[in-house]
Write a protein that holds these residues in place. Structure first.
Motif, PDB file in Angstrom:
ATOM      1  N   VAL A  67      -6.379 -67.607  -4.348  1.00 52.74           N
ATOM      2  CA  VAL A  67      -6.471 -67.938  -5.773  1.00 52.74           C
ATOM      3  C   VAL A  67      -5.100 -68.345  -6.316  1.00 52.74           C
ATOM      4  N   SER A  68      -4.042 -67.692  -5.837  1.00 50.36           N
ATOM      5  CA  SER A  68      -2.685 -68.075  -6.260  1.00 50.36           C
ATOM      6  C   SER A  68      -2.383 -69.514  -5.868  1.00 50.36           C
ATOM      7  N   VAL A  69      -2.757 -69.885  -4.652  1.00 52.93           N
ATOM      8  CA  VAL A  69      -2.524 -71.256  -4.194  1.00 52.93           C
ATOM      9  C   VAL A  69      -3.308 -72.242  -5.052  1.00 52.93           C
ATOM     10  N   LEU A  70      -4.557 -71.921  -5.324  1.00 52.64           N
ATOM     11  CA  LEU A  70      -5.404 -72.844  -6.092  1.00 52.64           C
ATOM     12  C   LEU A  70      -4.911 -73.006  -7.520  1.00 52.64           C
ATOM     13  N   THR A  71      -4.425 -71.932  -8.123  1.00 49.46           N
ATOM     14  CA  THR A  71      -4.023 -71.991  -9.528  1.00 49.46           C
ATOM     15  C   THR A  71      -2.598 -72.509  -9.716  1.00 49.46           C
ATOM     16  N   THR A  72      -1.875 -72.744  -8.628  1.00 47.92           N
ATOM     17  CA  THR A  72      -0.524 -73.312  -8.755  1.00 47.92           C
ATOM     18  C   THR A  72      -0.465 -74.755  -8.277  1.00 47.92           C
ATOM     19  N   ARG A  73      -1.601 -75.300  -7.837  1.00 49.87           N
ATOM     20  CA  ARG A  73      -1.640 -76.717  -7.484  1.00 49.87           C
ATOM     21  C   ARG A  73      -1.851 -77.540  -8.759  1.00 49.87           C
ATOM     22  N   ARG A  74      -1.330 -78.744  -8.783  1.00 43.00           N
ATOM     23  CA  ARG A  74      -1.410 -79.583  -9.973  1.00 43.00           C
ATOM     24  C   ARG A  74      -2.646 -80.479  -9.886  1.00 43.00           C
ATOM     25  N   TYR A  75      -3.688 -80.082 -10.591  1.00 42.24           N
ATOM     26  CA  TYR A  75      -4.903 -80.881 -10.642  1.00 42.24           C
ATOM     27  C   TYR A  75      -5.633 -80.530 -11.929  1.00 42.24           C
ATOM     28  N   ARG A  76      -6.532 -81.370 -12.315  1.00 45.72           N
ATOM     29  CA  ARG A  76      -7.269 -81.182 -13.552  1.00 45.72           C
ATOM     30  C   ARG A  76      -8.250 -80.008 -13.412  1.00 45.72           C
ATOM     31  N   THR A 121       1.390 -61.439  -8.917  1.00 43.58           N
ATOM     32  CA  THR A 121       2.677 -61.280  -8.240  1.00 43.58           C
ATOM     33  C   THR A 121       3.005 -62.458  -7.335  1.00 43.58           C
ATOM     34  N   VAL A 122       1.991 -63.123  -6.784  1.00 49.85           N
ATOM     35  CA  VAL A 122       2.228 -64.223  -5.842  1.00 49.85           C
ATOM     36  C   VAL A 122       2.338 -65.566  -6.565  1.00 49.85           C
ATOM     37  N   ALA A 123       1.488 -65.803  -7.560  1.00 55.09           N
ATOM     38  CA  ALA A 123       1.439 -67.109  -8.214  1.00 55.09           C
ATOM     39  C   ALA A 123       2.770 -67.518  -8.842  1.00 55.09           C
ATOM     40  N   PRO A 124       3.482 -66.631  -9.569  1.00 53.56           N
ATOM     41  CA  PRO A 124       4.771 -67.074 -10.138  1.00 53.56           C
ATOM     42  C   PRO A 124       5.756 -67.543  -9.076  1.00 53.56           C
ATOM     43  N   GLY A 125       5.769 -66.884  -7.912  1.00 54.03           N
ATOM     44  CA  GLY A 125       6.655 -67.313  -6.841  1.00 54.03           C
ATOM     45  C   GLY A 125       6.290 -68.684  -6.306  1.00 54.03           C
ATOM     46  N   LEU A 126       4.992 -68.922  -6.109  1.00 48.15           N
ATOM     47  CA  LEU A 126       4.564 -70.241  -5.636  1.00 48.15           C
ATOM     48  C   LEU A 126       4.883 -71.317  -6.666  1.00 48.15           C
ATOM     49  N   VAL A 175       7.687 -66.597  -0.582  1.00 50.56           N
ATOM     50  CA  VAL A 175       7.154 -65.660  -1.587  1.00 50.56           C
ATOM     51  C   VAL A 175       6.670 -64.360  -0.929  1.00 50.56           C
ATOM     52  N   TRP A 176       7.159 -64.101   0.286  1.00 55.12           N
ATOM     53  CA  TRP A 176       6.680 -62.919   1.010  1.00 55.12           C
ATOM     54  C   TRP A 176       6.896 -61.615   0.244  1.00 55.12           C
ATOM     55  N   PRO A 177       8.042 -61.410  -0.438  1.00 51.04           N
ATOM     56  CA  PRO A 177       8.175 -60.174  -1.230  1.00 51.04           C
ATOM     57  C   PRO A 177       7.076 -60.019  -2.274  1.00 51.04           C
ATOM     58  N   GLY A 178       6.678 -61.127  -2.902  1.00 50.05           N
ATOM     59  CA  GLY A 178       5.586 -61.055  -3.863  1.00 50.05           C
ATOM     60  C   GLY A 178       4.265 -60.717  -3.203  1.00 50.05           C
ATOM     61  N   VAL A 179       4.042 -61.215  -1.990  1.00 50.21           N
ATOM     62  CA  VAL A 179       2.813 -60.888  -1.260  1.00 50.21           C
ATOM     63  C   VAL A 179       2.768 -59.392  -0.941  1.00 50.21           C
ATOM     64  N   VAL A 180       3.899 -58.856  -0.465  1.00 51.98           N
ATOM     65  CA  VAL A 180       3.955 -57.422  -0.155  1.00 51.98           C
ATOM     66  C   VAL A 180       3.788 -56.592  -1.426  1.00 51.98           C
ATOM     67  N   ALA A 181       4.414 -57.048  -2.513  1.00 56.10           N
ATOM     68  CA  ALA A 181       4.266 -56.337  -3.780  1.00 56.10           C
ATOM     69  C   ALA A 181       2.810 -56.360  -4.243  1.00 56.10           C
ATOM     70  N   GLY A 182       2.142 -57.504  -4.100  1.00 59.93           N
ATOM     71  CA  GLY A 182       0.723 -57.571  -4.449  1.00 59.93           C
ATOM     72  C   GLY A 182      -0.115 -56.649  -3.593  1.00 59.93           C
ATOM     73  N   ALA A 183       0.225 -56.539  -2.315  1.00 53.94           N
ATOM     74  CA  ALA A 183      -0.492 -55.612  -1.435  1.00 53.94           C
ATOM     75  C   ALA A 183      -0.305 -54.173  -1.904  1.00 53.94           C
ATOM     76  N   ALA A 184       0.926 -53.834  -2.296  1.00 52.92           N
ATOM     77  CA  ALA A 184       1.181 -52.482  -2.790  1.00 52.92           C
ATOM     78  C   ALA A 184       0.401 -52.216  -4.066  1.00 52.92           C
ATOM     79  N   PHE A 185       0.341 -53.202  -4.965  1.00 47.90           N
ATOM     80  CA  PHE A 185      -0.449 -53.067  -6.181  1.00 47.90           C
ATOM     81  C   PHE A 185      -1.917 -52.815  -5.840  1.00 47.90           C
ATOM     82  N   ALA A 186      -2.481 -53.659  -4.979  1.00 49.90           N
ATOM     83  CA  ALA A 186      -3.901 -53.540  -4.642  1.00 49.90           C
ATOM     84  C   ALA A 186      -4.207 -52.182  -4.028  1.00 49.90           C
ATOM     85  N   PHE A 187      -3.316 -51.700  -3.147  1.00 46.02           N
ATOM     86  CA  PHE A 187      -3.527 -50.402  -2.508  1.00 46.02           C
ATOM     87  C   PHE A 187      -3.461 -49.280  -3.537  1.00 46.02           C
TER      88      PHE A 187
END
Length: 614
Positions: free
Chosen positions: A431-440, A502-507, A537-549
């Motif tokens: 979802v982070s990848v999809l929401t940070t791509r530039r499209y209508r 946590t991931v989308a801002p980094g992307l 953006v690996w730190p953000g991915v790990v942080a997101g994992a910690a949040f989810a857990f």
């Protein structure tokens, strides 16, 4: 011997043939890689539909389809029932708005369950803002040892389980709590705050004041110092410069924190259930009670009314933000002043004195409850004791099958958290990848994907219970999932939006030239994502994992609905069952839960730093 009439290929021809085969294999692999993101998007949409949108849609259907008949009768009954809407219900019954308004302004007005929920949410919002803004001022305007750690602690609302915090407040404000113990030393008290509105408000402030502080601090740190200096050079006093330059850039952030606080506290459940009981019940508590009484139609209708109110508040805030947002130029942030300089003028001393008073209040609201829980877990009438932990061990060894035992609760919490993480993390990254791509249309996808943040766990749990858990009939077959699978699904839905945040801002902040260079060298979109973007953006991915857990470990609302009558209870559910009978074991279980969630918090703080987009 007859010669073979077939021509023997030359070495050059063989090499060319092998190259053709290689190119063909590369083309197949390239096509798969180019479509990998699209396939991941389709799979994620399917999982999200199955785990969230279908269950929530089931709740909608339950509220308007009663015994096979499409009707709004349940909604109308709730709207006209003074028990839910107080004097406002008379409006829906057709009475004069003037007469209803006059009674609402009188001292003997009736609020009803919905009115009381809004009333306590409004008070909680005011208290949270009053405690959050001074913290933002401290973090944004002063430099001191431990500032970064204190700023990191503002993510506590997303890490600490709410039922554990409720235990801490019971240990603090109960008749035999630490507050009355301290007051007794000075010959004061006792003060009974349990099952009062004040206890609920303070607990809500514990959770939401750090949220207000975090978003306001970010806004304060983005104020352009040159604009303030220009105002001062034109003759503006420090107060005038603050009012005309700084404050307009803070209002949207404060309003954002206030709106989120109102939404969160309007949908409060564990705090209100543990500290208020049914005598101070909110809408969410009554939805749970209706589910427990198997009144699913009324529970669904009441949950939908609650959802419409919270979405209305969020929509009103978004309209406000669109018309009042101030874009920060971010040229030069305001300088921070030392909190303890060698010398202080009278004008500099006053704000620091105010911060000292605020620090005392903050210790009482934010530190005292957790410290009280830990103290209560190792204390008894005779002083220091480990009896509460021994009770848990004995309950584990000799408890009956129907009793809550510690090890199954710990085991279930860990297993469910791991399962939720395995689902939430890839979903959140996609979802982070999809929401940070530039499209209508990406803003619409972002809003739809973030919908779980606005929907309460009770609604998700009720939808999963009435849908996949009870069974779905399709083509003459009936499909059902176990309670454990449904709980993991509910936890994953609760956790994956935080992975996105946590991931989308980094992307979004990655230098696009790096990706374009990888694509120019022949990398597919998938290969550029895996080899270039995700490592950055690996730190953000790990942080997101910690949040989810951590969120899965503390999730209570959906779990208590899905675990009722089963052995799939988790630590938060076990704490809620203990807290109504024996506070000591509840505090001991809360301490265990605190240790486990703190591990996630440490990972979060070490690997995520201040770069979180929440």
């Amino acid at each position: 011997m007859t010669a073979d009439p077939r021509p023997v290929p030359s070495e050059a021809e063989s090499t060319a043939e092998e190259a053709d085969d290689g190119d063909g294999g590369y083309r197949v692999r390239d096509r798969l890689e180019r479509r990998a993101i699209a396939v991941a998007a389709v799979v994620t949409a399917g999982v999200l539909s199955l785990l969230f949108y279908y269950p929530v849609a089931t709740v909608f259907v339950e509220s308007v389809l009663v015994e096979g008949t499409l009707t709004l009768a349940v909604f109308l009954e709730i709207l006209r029932d003074p028990f839910y809407f107080g004097d406002l219900a008379r409006l829906f019954a057709g009475e004069s708005p003037l007469a209803v308004g006059r009674d609402l302004l009188s001292s003997d007005r009736r609020l009803g369950i919905v009115g009381f929920t809004a009333y306590q949410a409004a008070l909680s919002t005011v208290l949270s803002v009053a405690l959050g803004v001074p913290a933002a001022y401290l973090l944004a305007r002063y430099e001191f040892r431990g500032r970064r750690l204190l700023r990191s602690l503002t993510i506590l609302p997303f890490v600490l389980p709410s039922i554990m915090v409720a235990v801490g407040f019971v240990a603090t404000f109960g008749r035999n709590g630490t507050l009355n113990g301290v007051l007794g030393v000075f010959g004061l008290g006792p003060i009974e705050l349990m099952f009062t509105l004040e206890a609920i408000l303070i607990a809500h402030a514990f959770y939401n004041a750090p949220l207000v502080a975090r978003v306001t601090t970010a806004a304060w740190e983005s104020v352009d110092a040159s604009a303030v200096e220009t105002a001062r050079s034109l003759g503006a006093s420090p107060m005038r410069a603050f009012r005309d330059v700084i404050a307009p850039q803070l209002y949207p952030a404060v309003m954002m924190g206030a709106a989120l606080t109102f939404v969160f506290t309007f949908g409060t459940f564990p705090i209100a259930l543990a500290l208020g009981g049914f005598q101070l019940a909110t809408v969410e508590v009554f939805v749970y009670r209706l589910v427990r009484d198997l009144n699913y139609a009324e529970a669904a209708a009441l949950a939908i009314i609650e959802l419409l109110i919270t979405l209305g508040i969020l929509y009103a805030y978004l309209r406000y933000e669109a018309s009042h947002a101030v874009r920060s130029r971010g040229i030069r942030p305001l300088p921070r002043h030392p909190l303890s300089p060698p010398t202080l003028s009278v004008r500099e001393l006053l704000p620091r004195a105010g911060l000292a008073v605020y620090a005392v209040i903050a210790l009482f609201v934010f530190v005292f409850p957790i410290a009280s829980m830990l103290y209560a877990s190792v204390s008894g009438p005779g002083g220091f004791t480990l009896d509460h932990y021994r009770f848990l061990a004995e309950r584990q060894a000799t408890g009956a099958a129907f009793q809550v035992r510690p090890w199954p609760a710990v085991r279930n919490s860990l297993l469910f958290a791991v399962g939720a993480l395995l689902i939430a993390l890839p979903m959140g990254v996609v979802v982070s990848v999809l929401t940070t791509r530039r499209y209508r249309g990406r803003k619409l996808i972002d809003a739809v994907a973030m919908a779980p943040l606005a929907v309460s766990g009770i609604i998700v749990g009720l939808g999963l219970l009435r849908g996949p858990v009870f069974g779905i009939e399709f083509a003459g077959w009936r499909f059902a999932v176990g309670g454990a699978v449904a709980i993991v699904a509910a936890h994953a839905v609760s956790g994956y939006p935080f992975v996105v945040r946590t991931v989308a801002p980094g992307l979004e902040g990655i230098d696009r030239s790096l990706i374009e260079s990888a694509r120019a060298l022949g990398a597919s979109r998938w290969r550029a994502l895996v080899d270039v973007e995700l490592p950055l953006v690996w730190p953000g991915v790990v942080a997101g994992a910690a949040f989810a857990f951590a969120i899965s470990m503390g999730e209570f609302s959906s779990t208590v609905v899905l675990a009722t009558g089963t052995d799939q209870y988790t630590m938060p559910v076990a704490i809620e069952r203990f807290i109504g009978r024996r506070l000591g074991p509840a505090t001991a279980m809360g301490a265990v839960l605190l240790v486990i969630t703190s591990i996630s918090f440490v990972v979060l703080d070490r690997l995520g730093g201040e770069s979180f987009g929440i």
